[in-house]
Motif scaffolding. Structure first.
Motif, PDB file in Angstrom:
ATOM      1  N   UNK A 202       0.840  -1.200   0.000  1.00  0.00           N
ATOM      2  CA  UNK A 202       0.000   0.000   0.000  1.00  0.00           C
ATOM      3  C   UNK A 202       0.869   1.241   0.000  1.00  0.00           C
ATOM      4  N   UNK A 203       0.770   2.118  -1.002  1.00  0.00           N
ATOM      5  CA  UNK A 203       1.671   3.287  -1.104  1.00  0.00           C
ATOM      6  C   UNK A 203       1.624   4.222   0.084  1.00  0.00           C
ATOM      7  N   UNK A 204       0.473   4.251   0.788  1.00  0.00           N
ATOM      8  CA  UNK A 204       0.359   5.192   1.905  1.00  0.00           C
ATOM      9  C   UNK A 204       0.957   4.646   3.200  1.00  0.00           C
ATOM     10  N   UNK A 205       1.306   3.367   3.240  1.00  0.00           N
ATOM     11  CA  UNK A 205       1.856   2.780   4.459  1.00  0.00           C
ATOM     12  C   UNK A 205       3.336   3.122   4.594  1.00  0.00           C
ATOM     13  N   UNK A 206       3.764   3.299   5.854  1.00  0.00           N
ATOM     14  CA  UNK A 206       5.144   3.722   6.107  1.00  0.00           C
ATOM     15  C   UNK A 206       6.159   2.691   5.609  1.00  0.00           C
ATOM     16  N   UNK A 207       5.813   1.412   5.710  1.00  0.00           N
ATOM     17  CA  UNK A 207       6.724   0.393   5.225  1.00  0.00           C
ATOM     18  C   UNK A 207       6.968   0.492   3.733  1.00  0.00           C
ATOM     19  N   UNK A 208       5.940   0.895   2.983  1.00  0.00           N
ATOM     20  CA  UNK A 208       6.101   1.077   1.541  1.00  0.00           C
ATOM     21  C   UNK A 208       6.938   2.322   1.249  1.00  0.00           C
ATOM     22  N   UNK A 209       6.637   3.410   1.990  1.00  0.00           N
ATOM     23  CA  UNK A 209       7.370   4.669   1.787  1.00  0.00           C
ATOM     24  C   UNK A 209       8.858   4.448   2.014  1.00  0.00           C
ATOM     25  N   UNK A 210       9.187   3.766   3.099  1.00  0.00           N
ATOM     26  CA  UNK A 210      10.599   3.544   3.405  1.00  0.00           C
ATOM     27  C   UNK A 210      11.264   2.690   2.322  1.00  0.00           C
ATOM     28  N   UNK A 211      10.592   1.637   1.888  1.00  0.00           N
ATOM     29  CA  UNK A 211      11.164   0.775   0.861  1.00  0.00           C
ATOM     30  C   UNK A 211      11.406   1.553  -0.430  1.00  0.00           C
ATOM     31  N   UNK A 212      10.455   2.406  -0.807  1.00  0.00           N
ATOM     32  CA  UNK A 212      10.612   3.244  -1.999  1.00  0.00           C
ATOM     33  C   UNK A 212      11.810   4.182  -1.852  1.00  0.00           C
ATOM     34  N   UNK A 213      11.988   4.736  -0.659  1.00  0.00           N
ATOM     35  CA  UNK A 213      13.105   5.656  -0.452  1.00  0.00           C
ATOM     36  C   UNK A 213      14.445   4.952  -0.672  1.00  0.00           C
ATOM     37  N   UNK A 214      14.544   3.704  -0.236  1.00  0.00           N
ATOM     38  CA  UNK A 214      15.787   2.959  -0.460  1.00  0.00           C
ATOM     39  C   UNK A 214      16.001   2.730  -1.955  1.00  0.00           C
ATOM     40  N   UNK A 319      25.441   8.592   2.550  1.00  0.00           N
ATOM     41  CA  UNK A 319      25.584   9.136   1.202  1.00  0.00           C
ATOM     42  C   UNK A 319      26.920   8.794   0.545  1.00  0.00           C
ATOM     43  N   UNK A 320      27.704   7.934   1.168  1.00  0.00           N
ATOM     44  CA  UNK A 320      28.932   7.465   0.528  1.00  0.00           C
ATOM     45  C   UNK A 320      28.583   6.952  -0.872  1.00  0.00           C
ATOM     46  N   UNK A 321      29.290   7.406  -1.911  1.00  0.00           N
ATOM     47  CA  UNK A 321      28.966   6.960  -3.278  1.00  0.00           C
ATOM     48  C   UNK A 321      29.004   5.446  -3.447  1.00  0.00           C
ATOM     49  N   UNK A 322      29.731   4.743  -2.577  1.00  0.00           N
ATOM     50  CA  UNK A 322      29.780   3.290  -2.658  1.00  0.00           C
ATOM     51  C   UNK A 322      28.600   2.632  -1.964  1.00  0.00           C
ATOM     52  N   UNK A 323      27.760   3.446  -1.279  1.00  0.00           N
ATOM     53  CA  UNK A 323      26.616   2.892  -0.538  1.00  0.00           C
ATOM     54  C   UNK A 323      25.306   3.521  -0.994  1.00  0.00           C
ATOM     55  N   UNK A 324      25.162   4.831  -0.807  1.00  0.00           N
ATOM     56  CA  UNK A 324      23.963   5.596  -1.190  1.00  0.00           C
ATOM     57  C   UNK A 324      22.679   4.942  -0.656  1.00  0.00           C
ATOM     58  N   UNK A 325      22.510   5.027   0.645  1.00  0.00           N
ATOM     59  CA  UNK A 325      21.357   4.398   1.299  1.00  0.00           C
ATOM     60  C   UNK A 325      20.504   5.451   1.988  1.00  0.00           C
ATOM     61  N   UNK A 326      19.231   5.523   1.611  1.00  0.00           N
ATOM     62  CA  UNK A 326      18.271   6.363   2.324  1.00  0.00           C
ATOM     63  C   UNK A 326      17.239   5.457   2.985  1.00  0.00           C
ATOM     64  N   UNK A 327      17.604   4.931   4.156  1.00  0.00           N
ATOM     65  CA  UNK A 327      16.699   4.089   4.929  1.00  0.00           C
ATOM     66  C   UNK A 327      16.006   4.948   5.974  1.00  0.00           C
ATOM     67  N   UNK A 328      15.319   5.984   5.500  1.00  0.00           N
ATOM     68  CA  UNK A 328      14.662   6.933   6.391  1.00  0.00           C
ATOM     69  C   UNK A 328      13.369   7.410   5.754  1.00  0.00           C
ATOM     70  N   UNK A 329      12.639   8.236   6.514  1.00  0.00           N
ATOM     71  CA  UNK A 329      11.409   8.819   5.984  1.00  0.00           C
ATOM     72  C   UNK A 329      11.656  10.174   5.315  1.00  0.00           C
ATOM     73  N   UNK A 330      12.930  10.564   5.190  1.00  0.00           N
ATOM     74  CA  UNK A 330      13.246  11.806   4.489  1.00  0.00           C
ATOM     75  C   UNK A 330      12.885  11.651   3.010  1.00  0.00           C
ATOM     76  N   UNK A 331      12.035  12.508   2.467  1.00  0.00           N
ATOM     77  CA  UNK A 331      11.570  12.312   1.088  1.00  0.00           C
ATOM     78  C   UNK A 331      12.637  12.577   0.036  1.00  0.00           C
ATOM     79  N   UNK A 332      13.628  13.422   0.359  1.00  0.00           N
ATOM     80  CA  UNK A 332      14.658  13.757  -0.613  1.00  0.00           C
ATOM     81  C   UNK A 332      16.034  13.383  -0.072  1.00  0.00           C
ATOM     82  N   UNK A 333      16.834  12.843  -0.945  1.00  0.00           N
ATOM     83  CA  UNK A 333      18.200  12.506  -0.568  1.00  0.00           C
ATOM     84  C   UNK A 333      19.059  13.758  -0.674  1.00  0.00           C
TER      85      UNK A 333
END
Length: 811
Positions: A202-214, A319-333
């Motif tokens: 479900x796009x509105x669920x937090x689990x979906x939002x976080x997965x999309x951010x990654x 934000x290390x170029x070798x990792x680039x992980x946004x495992x947060x609820x921040x909408x923009x990297x």
């Protein structure tokens, strides 16, 4: 019980062994599981079978005569360390480490904690007998940093060392702790495989939002959605449980209701996950059952050496170029940069990230700490201290978990990397709000301020100011001094700037250079090099109000050209700062855009342009104070001569044994303490006879920060104390004090005793301050004391003293 971090990042529990069937079995199992060589090396005087009586004797009475500390993973004893009292002052120490846990720093950790516990119980010296071929144990002793005496005879090495720490032993302990903590957090910031447990379709669920951010952050590793009822999430194959994921997972990000959390934690443990982030709420942030649930989560994770961020976190970003992980609820990297950010508030942390993105401040990593049940701000600081991709650290703080540890860590870091902090909960009302949110106790703000000054942390009032200072630090400006010139085309802006300069303690170099409104760009281009070359100027504030539509760009080009011109000046050899190294900040009074902007000069330098004059000046003042702190001698805790803290401590212990508390008011007893501290209280200054002032040294015990020292000084001839500006703060330092701290507290407290104070009185008081600090640090029974020193023509003498002492249980 405390968690400890081993050299390889493994997390274990350290506690006193108890005379229970479980602990006796664990100790016996450890003894029987190690190799024959290990048994003979560590317990040459013991039979090959541990009887219950032998184990009970080893466990001892909890520290007074014998103590065993046990390091466990929740299922077995990984190592044990024991001391056994030989007489009033001495104890023998032994260790045993499981064969599969060798070379992870367990011996060093046990020795440190045994030494602390023994000292609290009045033991002054450790001894050990080690077989000559037990090089591993000798390495543990040598690495401790304690000053040791070593004798060898008949194949046995006899080692003796006093338990008082010195500068070397403190430094080695801090290095071990920093390296181990950094290793334990590696999986959070450099994962190869991440699982999102609770990823929803479900796009509105937090689990979906976080997965999309990654997914949207272009993560360089593999991310797995875990959902028992979905075949896929965001077109990525999903797995029913973590155990079904086809590869080893480094980082688990959990977004499931609190009621389901324990089964997920068990899956993490069974799958060997060592780094866990819980974004769900409903734990210590809500009620007592939630707190109990959080404690159970932590107990289970620690039993396998795993680490936890959260619960109630909003995630992390790397934000290390070798990792680039946004495992947060921040909408923009954010942009990749060299600024690390930690926030106690998740929502404010997201706001901080958003603002950083809008003004172009690049981020290396970000962590929302949540409830901080395990990973703390102190842990992150030690990780970022060693992180080569981080040059600056920004903190949003509401409370302190371990402020004394925070102090030790930050005063190391700020010598190399600036730390900027917003500390909220400064008023009684906000403290109550913080308590309701974090169930933590807020410290008195004056104490917090003293700690920040002592450690070199740049304290700012607002999130806006946090970035005002950060952009100036990252702009490449060199050291700036306090003498500031103003170049402007607006008189009103100059008035505001001068007012703020003086309020911030900077020096205004008059007159204001007002170039008017004719030939603006040309005037800036001509005047700025002249001002920068003036040896009486350390920094320049450039104010500009546009008149025509093309003026701003022309002025930007002119300022850049002026700086490029002075960059080509010949190097100075007389110690005077080169014109190009002088700080320059600007304010362009434009409309419509109130963000901080930049004027790029060259590849290494840019000039921050602030929307208002006072922002520019305040940022300049903060950076100037930080550079002054870094330029000062950092100091050290001196190993004082002629000091006998054991004798001074004995005065308190005697009172404790007699009546359970100590009240020392008689002058004879206090003189005994002063003599034991080795203080030279003679005043040899030639004008000492003219001094009738009073020097007051107050030591207060803060429940969070421990012992604090405050120095107050009177005035000559009984006059009123010097009137200080409204912004002045008490002369306070956290104990233990370095020699630089002693000089600093004197400098801040000094009134109008003038030259006389700078002679014999100054030397005597500084010496006594350091000795008193050492006594308080070395005498753990002393939890609160008040000392008042009076200055006379003959000596310093104690007018009165009150000591409230308690036994300290560190179990």
């Amino acid at each position: 019980m405390a968690h400890v971090i081993l050299r390889d990042g493994h997390v274990a529990e350290l506690r006193k062994a108890k005379n229970t069937s479980q602990d006796r079995i664990w100790i016996r199992n450890l003894f029987e599981s190690v190799s024959e060589q290990s048994r003979s090396l560590h317990f040459s005087h013991t039979s090959h079978v541990f009887s219950d009586a032998a184990i009970e004797e080893m466990i001892g009475d909890g520290g007074q005569n014998a103590l065993t500390l046990m390091c466990t993973d929740g299922t077995r004893a990984l190592a044990i360390g024991n001391y056994r009292r030989l007489d009033e002052d001495r104890a023998e120490v032994t260790f045993l480490v499981s064969d599969d846990m060798q070379d992870r720093g367990l011996g060093s950790l046990l020795l440190e904690h045994l030494a602390e516990a023994a000292y609290l119980n009045g033991i002054k010296q450790f001894e050990a007998s080690v077989l000559t071929d037990n090089e591993r144990m000798m390495n543990v002793f040598r690495a401790s940093g304690f000053a040791m005496t070593i004798n060898q005879e008949s194949g046995v090495i006899h080692v003796m060392w006093p338990l008082r720490q010195n500068e070397r032993s403190r430094g080695l302990k801090e290095i071990r702790e920093r390296l181990a903590t950094s290793a334990s957090l590696h999986g959070f910031f450099h994962p190869k495989a991440v699982a999102v447990i609770g990823a929803s379709r479900a796009p509105e669920r937090l689990g979906h939002v976080l997965f999309r951010h990654i997914l949207n952050s272009d993560f360089r590793g593999t991310v797995y959605p875990v959902n028992p009822t979905a075949s896929s999430v965001a077109a990525v194959k999903a797995y029913p449980t973590l155990k079904d994921v086809p590869e080893s997972v480094d980082l688990a990000v959990i977004v499931v209701p609190a009621s389901q959390i324990l089964s997920v934690i068990d899956d993490c443990i069974d799958s060997g996950v060592k780094s866990v982030v819980i974004l769900s709420s409903g734990f210590s942030d809500t009620d007592t059952p939630g707190t109990e649930l959080e404690n159970e989560i932590l107990r289970r994770l620690r039993s396998v050496g795993a680490r936890l961020i959260g619960p109630n976190s909003l995630g992390l970003i790397q934000m290390d170029p070798e990792v680039r992980l946004n495992a947060s609820f921040a909408p923009q990297v954010p942009e990749h940069g060299r600024v690390a950010i930690a926030s106690h508030s998740g929502a404010l942390g997201i706001t901080i990230l958003d603002y950083a993105t809008r003004i172009g401040v690049g981020v290396s990593s970000f962590v929302s700490l949540g409830n901080r049940s395990d990973v703390s701000g102190n842990d992150l600081l030690q990780y970022w201290e060693s992180d080569p991709s981080t040059d600056m650290i920004l903190l949003y703080l509401e409370t302190f978990g371990n402020p004394r540890k925070f102090t030790r860590i930050t005063r190391r870091i700020t010598r190399n990397k600036p730390i900027l902090a917003v500390k909220s909960a400064r008023t009684p009302v906000s403290v109550n709000v913080a308590k309701s949110r974090t169930v933590a106790v807020a410290a008195e703000d004056a104490t917090v301020e003293a700690m920040f000054r002592q450690t070199g942390i740049i304290r700012v009032e607002t999130l806006q100011e946090l970035f005002d200072v950060a952009v100036l630090l990252r702009s490449g400006d060199g050291h700036s001094g306090r003498r500031v010139a103003i170049v402007t085309n607006t008189a009103g802006g100059a008035v505001m700037a001068v007012d703020r300069l003086l309020r911030e303690g900077l020096e205004f170099v008059s007159p204001v250079i007002n170039i008017g409104f004719e030939s603006l760009a040309e005037s800036y281009r001509t005047v700025l090099p002249q001002v920068l070359r003036d040896e009486a100027v350390d920094a320049v504030v450039v104010l500009f109000t546009p008149v025509g539509p093309s003026d701003e760009e022309a002025v930007r080009v002119a300022i850049s050209a002026a700086l490029c011109e002075v960059a080509n000046d010949a190097p100075r050899s007389d110690g005077v700062r080169h014109p190009y190294e002088k700080a320059v900040v600007a304010n362009f009074l434009t409309t419509g855009d109130y963000r901080v902007r930049y004027l790029e000069v060259d590849a290494e330098r840019s000039i921050p342009i602030y929307p208002f004059p006072e922002q520019a000046v305040r940022a300049l003042a903060k950076v100037t104070a930080y550079h002054e702190y870094r330029d000062r001698d950092p100091g050290y805790i001196p190993d004082l001569q002629r000091i006998n803290t054991d004798l001074a401590r004995a005065v308190v212990r005697k009172r404790l044994s007699a009546q359970g508390s100590a009240q020392i008011t008689d002058e004879e007893t206090m003189h005994r303490i002063v003599d034991a501290l080795g203080a030279d209280l003679r005043l040899d200054h030639p004008v000492a006879t003219e001094i009738t002032a009073q020097v007051e040294i107050r030591i207060k015990f803060d429940p969070q920060f421990g012992p604090l020292m405050r120095l107050d000084m009177g005035d000559v001839d009984g006059g009123a104390k010097l009137q200080v500006p409204d912004l002045a703060l008490p002369a306070v330092r956290l104990i233990p004090l370095t020699d630089a701290d002693a000089r600093g507290i004197w400098r801040e407290a000094k009134s109008t005793l003038a030259a006389a104070v700078d002679g014999g009185v100054r030397s005597s008081v500084l010496d006594f301050i350091l000795r008193l600090s050492q006594w308080i640090e070395d005498a753990p029974e002393v939890t609160q004391a008040l000392f008042t020193l009076g200055v006379t023509t003959e000596s310093l003498y104690l007018l009165n003293s009150f000591v409230e002492a308690n036994r300290v249980d560190v179990s």
